[in-house]
Design an enzyme around this catalytic site. Structure first.
Site, PDB file in Angstrom:
ATOM      1  N   ARG A  38       0.842  -1.207   0.000  1.00 16.08           N
ATOM      2  CA  ARG A  38       0.000   0.000   0.000  1.00 16.08           C
ATOM      3  C   ARG A  38       0.877   1.257   0.000  1.00 16.08           C
ATOM      4  O   ARG A  38       0.611   2.223  -0.714  1.00 16.08           O
ATOM      5  CB  ARG A  38      -0.905  -0.024   1.227  1.00 16.08           C
ATOM      6  CG  ARG A  38      -1.833   1.177   1.317  1.00 16.08           C
ATOM      7  CD  ARG A  38      -2.862   0.994   2.423  1.00 16.08           C
ATOM      8  NE  ARG A  38      -3.762   2.120   2.487  1.00 16.08           N
ATOM      9  CZ  ARG A  38      -3.934   2.873   3.579  1.00 16.08           C
ATOM     10  NH1 ARG A  38      -3.270   2.597   4.696  1.00 16.08           N
ATOM     11  NH2 ARG A  38      -4.781   3.881   3.562  1.00 16.08           N
ATOM     12  N   HIS A  51       0.812   4.196  -2.774  1.00 13.87           N
ATOM     13  CA  HIS A  51       0.591   5.596  -2.408  1.00 13.87           C
ATOM     14  C   HIS A  51       1.795   6.467  -2.785  1.00 13.87           C
ATOM     15  O   HIS A  51       1.634   7.640  -3.103  1.00 13.87           O
ATOM     16  CB  HIS A  51       0.298   5.725  -0.913  1.00 13.87           C
ATOM     17  CG  HIS A  51      -1.095   5.289  -0.547  1.00 13.87           C
ATOM     18  ND1 HIS A  51      -1.770   5.781   0.560  1.00 13.87           N
ATOM     19  CD2 HIS A  51      -1.951   4.422  -1.138  1.00 13.87           C
ATOM     20  CE1 HIS A  51      -2.973   5.220   0.631  1.00 13.87           C
ATOM     21  NE2 HIS A  51      -3.099   4.393  -0.384  1.00 13.87           N
ATOM     22  N   ASN A  91      -2.935   8.815   3.855  1.00 16.00           N
ATOM     23  CA  ASN A  91      -1.684   8.245   4.370  1.00 16.00           C
ATOM     24  C   ASN A  91      -1.614   8.158   5.888  1.00 16.00           C
ATOM     25  O   ASN A  91      -0.618   7.657   6.435  1.00 16.00           O
ATOM     26  CB  ASN A  91      -0.492   9.053   3.840  1.00 16.00           C
ATOM     27  CG  ASN A  91      -0.262   8.810   2.352  1.00 16.00           C
ATOM     28  OD1 ASN A  91      -0.511   7.702   1.860  1.00 16.00           O
ATOM     29  ND2 ASN A  91       0.176   9.818   1.633  1.00 16.00           N
ATOM     30  N   HIS A  98      -6.194  -6.191  -2.484  1.00 22.37           N
ATOM     31  CA  HIS A  98      -7.118  -6.169  -1.336  1.00 22.37           C
ATOM     32  C   HIS A  98      -7.423  -7.585  -0.836  1.00 22.37           C
ATOM     33  O   HIS A  98      -8.186  -7.749   0.106  1.00 22.37           O
ATOM     34  CB  HIS A  98      -8.429  -5.453  -1.700  1.00 22.37           C
ATOM     35  CG  HIS A  98      -8.271  -3.964  -1.854  1.00 22.37           C
ATOM     36  ND1 HIS A  98      -9.259  -3.144  -2.346  1.00 22.37           N
ATOM     37  CD2 HIS A  98      -7.222  -3.140  -1.569  1.00 22.37           C
ATOM     38  CE1 HIS A  98      -8.830  -1.886  -2.358  1.00 22.37           C
ATOM     39  NE2 HIS A  98      -7.595  -1.867  -1.897  1.00 22.37           N
TER      40      HIS A  98
END
Length: 309
Positions: free
Chosen positions: A45, A49, A76, A174
């Site tokens: 992740r 990001h 974040n 996910h």
């Protein structure tokens, strides 16, 4: 459309300047991941990001004195793994000072963490340089929120040179990890601002989430598995849940509202886990090349959390 993906990276970029660099990262991950397997989801992740804001340049790691860096932005605030990246950087700095970028450490460590927890492998060409600019507003504008509808997802991915196939495959991450209630409680309690529930969410699943997991709209502490019963296994069950209207996020359910993304999900589900892994690998490698800074376009920060180090 030609997106901002660039290919000026190379495999084993540090072969001459820091020959053990990739092994140092790999060994560190393998020595620590068993104590914290949930870091695999956290690091992938973080990588995602990082790449969606100014390209994969390690800017997500920068600490701000005034509270306006990327890591201060809402998307974040729940990113984890900063200390883990700092620890790897310290080992590399001791061996090869000023050689290995923070951006490459994120890319390598996220791949290694997924592999060591039983997930897919992919190529990580290296040579990314670090950026020095990190703005909260840019993170907010570019990172796809869990409340995204299809149009928003399509736009934010296309802005990075990623297509609908990449969108479906990368959403497949996910299959591991957890979320906070705050990322989806609007679907349970206040979908259109009238105290209602998202009709696209399976009602039985919604009732379970309300009674057992997230009893109020304002719960931002509780964590929930994104792929219940299978959150530690990198498999196809996420896609099965999405088709059963049991994807946790609005952005998961949005994948079923477009014929292209829906047919991609069905195609993945009729194939093997191995073929999902090989397709996921291609999209991850593509994501890892977004807007990279190479050569004199960037720097190698000595401390990942400090812009001018």
């Amino acid at each position: 459309m030609v997106g901002p993906i660039q290919a000026q990276l190379q495999m084993n970029f540090y072969a001459n300047t820091c020959p053990n660099a990739e092994k140092i990262v790999q060994d560190f991950v393998s020595n620590h991941i068993s104590n914290a397997p949930s870091l695999a989801a956290a690091l992938i992740r973080m990588h995602f990001h990082d790449c969606f804001v100014r390209g994969c340049d390690g800017s997500v790691l920068i600490n701000s004195t005034s509270g306006n860096a990327e890591r201060d932005a809402t998307p974040n605030l729940t990113v984890r793994g900063f200390g883990f990246i700092d620890a790897i950087k310290a080992v590399l700095e001791a061996q090869c000072p000023g050689i290995v970028s923070c951006a490459d450490i994120i890319a390598l460590a996220s791949r290694d963490a997924i592999v060591f927890t039983g997930g897919p492998n992919w190529n990580v060409p290296t040579g990314r340089r670090d950026g020095r600019i990190s703005n909260a507003s840019e993170a907010l504008a570019n990172i796809p929120p869990p409340t995204s509808n299809f149009t928003n997802l399509q736009t934010l991915f296309a802005n990075q040179g990623l297509d609908l196939k990449d969108l479906v495959l990368l959403s497949g991450a996910h299959t591991i990890g957890v979320s906070h209630c705050s990322s989806f409680t609007n679907r349970l309690y206040n979908f259109t601002g009238r105290g209602d529930q998202d009709p696209a969410l399976d009602s039985e699943y919604a009732a379970n989430l309300k009674s057992r997991k997230c009893p109020s709209l304002n719960d931002n502490k509780t964590i929930v598995e994104m792929d219940p019963g299978s959150r530690k296994t990198f498999d196809l069950s996420y896609y099965q849940l999405v088709l059963k209207r049991r994807g946790l996020f609005q952005s998961d359910s949005a994948l079923t509202t477009n014929p292209t993304t829906l047919s991609n999900i069905n195609r993945i589900l009729t194939g093997s886990v191995e073929s999902f892994y090989s397709e996921f690998a291609k999209s991850m490698e593509k994501m890892g090349r977004i807007n990279v800074k190479t050569g004199s376009a960037g720097v190698v920060r000595r401390q990942c959390s400090v812009a001018n180090s």
